[in-house]
Design a protein around this motif. Structure first.
Motif, PDB file in Angstrom:
ATOM      1  N   PRO A 192       0.834  -1.214   0.000  1.00 57.33           N
ATOM      2  CA  PRO A 192       0.000   0.000   0.000  1.00 57.33           C
ATOM      3  C   PRO A 192       0.865   1.259   0.000  1.00 57.33           C
ATOM      4  CG  PRO A 192      -0.094  -1.117   2.137  1.00 57.33           C
ATOM      5  CD  PRO A 192       0.603  -2.039   1.185  1.00 57.33           C
ATOM      6  N   ALA A 193       0.518   2.224  -0.838  1.00 56.69           N
ATOM      7  CA  ALA A 193       1.302   3.463  -0.913  1.00 56.69           C
ATOM      8  C   ALA A 193       1.126   4.293   0.356  1.00 56.69           C
ATOM      9  CB  ALA A 193       0.875   4.261  -2.142  1.00 56.69           C
ATOM     10  N   HIS A 194      -0.090   4.304   0.892  1.00 55.82           N
ATOM     11  CA  HIS A 194      -0.375   5.134   2.057  1.00 55.82           C
ATOM     12  C   HIS A 194      -1.057   4.290   3.143  1.00 55.82           C
ATOM     13  CE1 HIS A 194      -2.337   9.162   3.636  1.00 55.82           C
ATOM     14  NE2 HIS A 194      -1.747   8.477   4.598  1.00 55.82           N
ATOM     15  N   VAL A 195      -0.425   4.203   4.282  1.00 55.40           N
ATOM     16  CA  VAL A 195      -1.004   3.504   5.429  1.00 55.40           C
ATOM     17  C   VAL A 195      -1.284   4.534   6.518  1.00 55.40           C
ATOM     18  CG1 VAL A 195      -0.647   1.716   7.205  1.00 55.40           C
ATOM     19  CG2 VAL A 195       0.292   1.381   4.896  1.00 55.40           C
ATOM     20  N   ALA A 196      -2.499   4.513   7.069  1.00 53.49           N
ATOM     21  CA  ALA A 196      -2.866   5.414   8.166  1.00 53.49           C
ATOM     22  C   ALA A 196      -3.060   4.569   9.430  1.00 53.49           C
ATOM     23  CB  ALA A 196      -4.144   6.167   7.826  1.00 53.49           C
ATOM     24  N   ILE A 197      -2.640   5.102  10.561  1.00 55.78           N
ATOM     25  CA  ILE A 197      -2.740   4.336  11.807  1.00 55.78           C
ATOM     26  C   ILE A 197      -3.370   5.171  12.924  1.00 55.78           C
ATOM     27  CG2 ILE A 197      -1.526   2.945  13.535  1.00 55.78           C
ATOM     28  CD1 ILE A 197       0.655   2.371  11.598  1.00 55.78           C
ATOM     29  N   ILE A 198      -4.381   4.590  13.584  1.00 53.64           N
ATOM     30  CA  ILE A 198      -4.912   5.164  14.826  1.00 53.64           C
ATOM     31  C   ILE A 198      -4.221   4.428  15.973  1.00 53.64           C
ATOM     32  CG2 ILE A 198      -6.964   5.608  16.237  1.00 53.64           C
ATOM     33  CD1 ILE A 198      -8.651   5.578  13.674  1.00 53.64           C
ATOM     34  N   MET A 199      -3.332   5.155  16.641  1.00 53.39           N
ATOM     35  CA  MET A 199      -2.454   4.543  17.664  1.00 53.39           C
ATOM     36  C   MET A 199      -3.162   4.539  19.017  1.00 53.39           C
ATOM     37  SD  MET A 199       1.121   6.428  16.576  1.00 53.39           S
ATOM     38  CE  MET A 199       0.537   8.101  16.740  1.00 53.39           C
TER      39      MET A 199
ATOM     40  N   ALA B  32      -1.810  11.356  16.048  1.00 48.19           N
ATOM     41  CA  ALA B  32      -1.107  11.643  17.298  1.00 48.19           C
ATOM     42  C   ALA B  32      -1.964  12.435  18.283  1.00 48.19           C
ATOM     43  CB  ALA B  32       0.188  12.402  17.006  1.00 48.19           C
ATOM     44  N   PHE B  33      -2.840  13.309  17.754  1.00 49.56           N
ATOM     45  CA  PHE B  33      -3.633  14.158  18.650  1.00 49.56           C
ATOM     46  C   PHE B  33      -4.829  14.701  17.887  1.00 49.56           C
ATOM     47  CE2 PHE B  33      -4.720  17.858  21.247  1.00 49.56           C
ATOM     48  CZ  PHE B  33      -4.514  17.389  22.543  1.00 49.56           C
ATOM     49  N   SER B  34      -6.032  14.409  18.377  1.00 51.91           N
ATOM     50  CA  SER B  34      -7.233  14.864  17.674  1.00 51.91           C
ATOM     51  C   SER B  34      -7.707  16.188  18.269  1.00 51.91           C
ATOM     52  CB  SER B  34      -8.337  13.818  17.797  1.00 51.91           C
ATOM     53  OG  SER B  34      -8.906  13.858  19.093  1.00 51.91           O
ATOM     54  N   THR B  35      -8.577  16.869  17.509  1.00 55.44           N
ATOM     55  CA  THR B  35      -9.146  18.112  18.020  1.00 55.44           C
ATOM     56  C   THR B  35      -9.995  17.842  19.272  1.00 55.44           C
ATOM     57  OG1 THR B  35     -10.860  17.815  16.332  1.00 55.44           O
ATOM     58  CG2 THR B  35      -9.157  19.427  15.844  1.00 55.44           C
ATOM     59  N   GLU B  36     -10.446  16.583  19.430  1.00 58.46           N
ATOM     60  CA  GLU B  36     -11.236  16.208  20.621  1.00 58.46           C
ATOM     61  C   GLU B  36     -10.340  15.967  21.844  1.00 58.46           C
ATOM     62  OE1 GLU B  36     -11.896  14.571  17.509  1.00 58.46           O
ATOM     63  OE2 GLU B  36     -13.438  16.107  17.238  1.00 58.46           O
ATOM     64  N   ASN B  37      -9.068  15.657  21.609  1.00 59.51           N
ATOM     65  CA  ASN B  37      -8.160  15.317  22.707  1.00 59.51           C
ATOM     66  C   ASN B  37      -7.891  16.485  23.673  1.00 59.51           C
ATOM     67  OD1 ASN B  37      -6.090  12.968  20.796  1.00 59.51           O
ATOM     68  ND2 ASN B  37      -7.906  12.602  22.067  1.00 59.51           N
ATOM     69  N   TRP B  38      -8.258  17.722  23.259  1.00 61.07           N
ATOM     70  CA  TRP B  38      -8.085  18.877  24.158  1.00 61.07           C
ATOM     71  C   TRP B  38      -8.947  18.725  25.410  1.00 61.07           C
ATOM     72  CZ3 TRP B  38      -3.995  21.665  23.260  1.00 61.07           C
ATOM     73  CH2 TRP B  38      -3.548  21.868  21.947  1.00 61.07           C
TER      74      TRP B  38
ATOM     75  N   PHE C  49       1.525  16.907  28.864  1.00 59.83           N
ATOM     76  CA  PHE C  49       2.518  15.858  28.620  1.00 59.83           C
ATOM     77  C   PHE C  49       2.597  15.513  27.128  1.00 59.83           C
ATOM     78  CE2 PHE C  49       4.106  11.583  28.172  1.00 59.83           C
ATOM     79  CZ  PHE C  49       5.137  11.504  29.083  1.00 59.83           C
ATOM     80  N   LEU C  50       1.418  15.349  26.521  1.00 59.20           N
ATOM     81  CA  LEU C  50       1.378  15.003  25.095  1.00 59.20           C
ATOM     82  C   LEU C  50       2.056  16.078  24.249  1.00 59.20           C
ATOM     83  CD1 LEU C  50      -2.261  13.581  24.905  1.00 59.20           C
ATOM     84  CD2 LEU C  50      -0.169  12.304  24.416  1.00 59.20           C
ATOM     85  N   MET C  51       1.821  17.341  24.605  1.00 61.10           N
ATOM     86  CA  MET C  51       2.379  18.451  23.830  1.00 61.10           C
ATOM     87  C   MET C  51       3.902  18.521  23.916  1.00 61.10           C
ATOM     88  SD  MET C  51       0.236  19.836  22.046  1.00 61.10           S
ATOM     89  CE  MET C  51      -1.344  19.078  21.802  1.00 61.10           C
ATOM     90  N   LYS C  52       4.455  17.856  24.944  1.00 68.58           N
ATOM     91  CA  LYS C  52       5.929  17.833  25.069  1.00 68.58           C
ATOM     92  C   LYS C  52       6.552  16.680  24.289  1.00 68.58           C
ATOM     93  CE  LYS C  52       6.118  20.241  29.464  1.00 68.58           C
ATOM     94  NZ  LYS C  52       5.575  19.933  30.802  1.00 68.58           N
ATOM     95  N   LEU C  53       5.721  15.765  23.787  1.00 63.98           N
ATOM     96  CA  LEU C  53       6.271  14.589  23.094  1.00 63.98           C
ATOM     97  C   LEU C  53       7.042  14.948  21.808  1.00 63.98           C
ATOM     98  CD1 LEU C  53       3.625  11.779  23.708  1.00 63.98           C
ATOM     99  CD2 LEU C  53       5.876  12.053  24.762  1.00 63.98           C
ATOM    100  N   PRO C  54       6.541  15.881  20.972  1.00 56.53           N
ATOM    101  CA  PRO C  54       7.336  16.193  19.771  1.00 56.53           C
ATOM    102  C   PRO C  54       8.762  16.655  20.086  1.00 56.53           C
ATOM    103  CG  PRO C  54       5.114  16.974  19.482  1.00 56.53           C
ATOM    104  CD  PRO C  54       5.217  16.507  20.927  1.00 56.53           C
ATOM    105  N   GLN C  55       8.931  17.495  21.113  1.00 54.80           N
ATOM    106  CA  GLN C  55      10.287  17.972  21.399  1.00 54.80           C
ATOM    107  C   GLN C  55      11.143  16.885  22.037  1.00 54.80           C
ATOM    108  OE1 GLN C  55       9.900  21.424  23.926  1.00 54.80           O
ATOM    109  NE2 GLN C  55       9.356  20.251  25.734  1.00 54.80           N
ATOM    110  N   GLU C  56      10.489  15.875  22.577  1.00 56.02           N
ATOM    111  CA  GLU C  56      11.237  14.749  23.119  1.00 56.02           C
ATOM    112  C   GLU C  56      11.572  13.737  22.029  1.00 56.02           C
ATOM    113  OE1 GLU C  56      10.880  11.580  26.734  1.00 56.02           O
ATOM    114  OE2 GLU C  56       9.573  13.335  26.684  1.00 56.02           O
TER     115      GLU C  56
ATOM    116  N   GLY D 110      -9.092  16.978  13.022  1.00 65.58           N
ATOM    117  CA  GLY D 110     -10.408  16.365  13.108  1.00 65.58           C
ATOM    118  C   GLY D 110     -11.015  16.345  11.717  1.00 65.58           C
ATOM    119  N   GLY D 111     -11.620  15.239  11.342  1.00 61.16           N
ATOM    120  CA  GLY D 111     -12.124  15.055   9.989  1.00 61.16           C
ATOM    121  C   GLY D 111     -13.271  15.985   9.624  1.00 61.16           C
TER     122      GLY D 111
END
Ligand code: V0D
Length: 257
Positions: free
Chosen positions: A29-36, A80-86, A95-102, A157-158
């Motif tokens: 598959p050219a494009h794989v999407a994952i809900i982690m 990684a983070f949905s508009t609902e996750n706020w 904590f989640l917002m610090k993950l990219p810099q980590e 968010g879709g």
């Protein structure tokens, strides 16, 4: 190579030869999407705080990215983070917002070595400066890479994406850039945040939930869906290859009709 295949398939050397045909490298598959999904439940099961699950989940992102890259997947979109996750507890969001810099000091060198390009799908507005800086730094440092596109769906968010697309479209009608008669599926797609990417061929969701949860609603219209009970932190290369193999089996069936 054998070691790699063993790792992918999670099996012994002896059975490798019979398991290799499971994946056809010309039909990946050219494009794989994952809900982690399932990081919190994974942690709870071990008596750990939810954030420990998120951290463990972050470490799994690179592992699966490498596996996808090895077999020639072109785009890997990770929710990684949905508009609902706020709506989650403030401490967890922080904590989640610090993950990219980590993530980047830990993983970026290996991603660059492997020609991975990072991008983001979602709204930058509302993200803390340090989160945005980390993401933009990673995008900048990998922008010349030509291998797999690691696309983080973040503050995404879709439904929001489709409404924003319709708003942009109406503006283009008002200023004469778009004729109403010219609106079709292809032109609508051009107003989505993923207009430069192919639609996902395969969606994987971990942790046993059988929902789309507002992920890529427009883009997933024709995608194959694959679910596993495994929590994201324990999702392995072997399970990833199982999903790919199943995708290829389904494709063969439809092609035969
Ligand atoms: C938590 C499991 C990597 C799912 C994976 C801000 C949820 C770990 C990133 C990341 C998160 C994002 C952008 C980027 C570099 C890394 C990430 C978030 C959550 C939300 F440029 N993992 N990860 N971002 N989790």
């Amino acid at each position: 190579m054998l070691k790699l295949i063993k790792k992918w398939l999670g099996i012994n050397v002896k059975s490798v030869s019979s398991a290799i045909p499971a994946i056809e490298l010309d039909k990946v598959p050219a494009h794989v999407a994952i809900i982690m999904d399932g990081n919190g439940r994974w942690a709870k099961q071990r008596g750990l705080p939810r954030v420990a699950g998120h951290h463990s989940g972050m470490k799994n992102v690179k592992k699966i990215t490498m596996a996808a890259n090895e077999i020639g997947v072109k785009v890997l979109t990770m929710y990684a983070f949905s508009t609902e996750n706020w709506k989650r507890p403030k401490e967890e969001v922080e904590f989640l917002m610090k993950l990219p810099q980590e993530f980047f000091p830990l993983e970026i060198e290996e991603l660059i070595e492997n020609n991975v390009r990072i991008r983001m799908t979602g709204w930058k507005e509302g993200l803390p400066d340090y989160t945005l800086k980390a993401i933009e730094g990673a995008i900048e440092r990998t922008k010349e890479n030509t291998g797999l596109i690691l696309n983080f769906a973040l503050n995404y968010g879709g439904r929001k994406e489709m409404i924003a697309g319709v708003q942009d479209m109406i503006l283009d009608v008002q200023n004469g850039k778009l004729q109403i008669e010219d609106l079709d599926e292809a032109s609508f797609s051009s107003y989505m945040l993923t207009s430069d990417l192919p639609d996902p061929d395969l969606l994987i969701r971990t942790s046993g939930e059988l929902r789309l949860s507002n992920f890529l609603l427009w883009q997933l219209a024709y995608s194959e869906l694959w679910f596993t009970e495994a929590y994201w932190p324990e999702f392995t290369e072997s399970l990833f290859m199982q999903a790919i193999a199943e995708y290829q089996r389904r494709g063969r069936r439809y092609g035969g009709i």
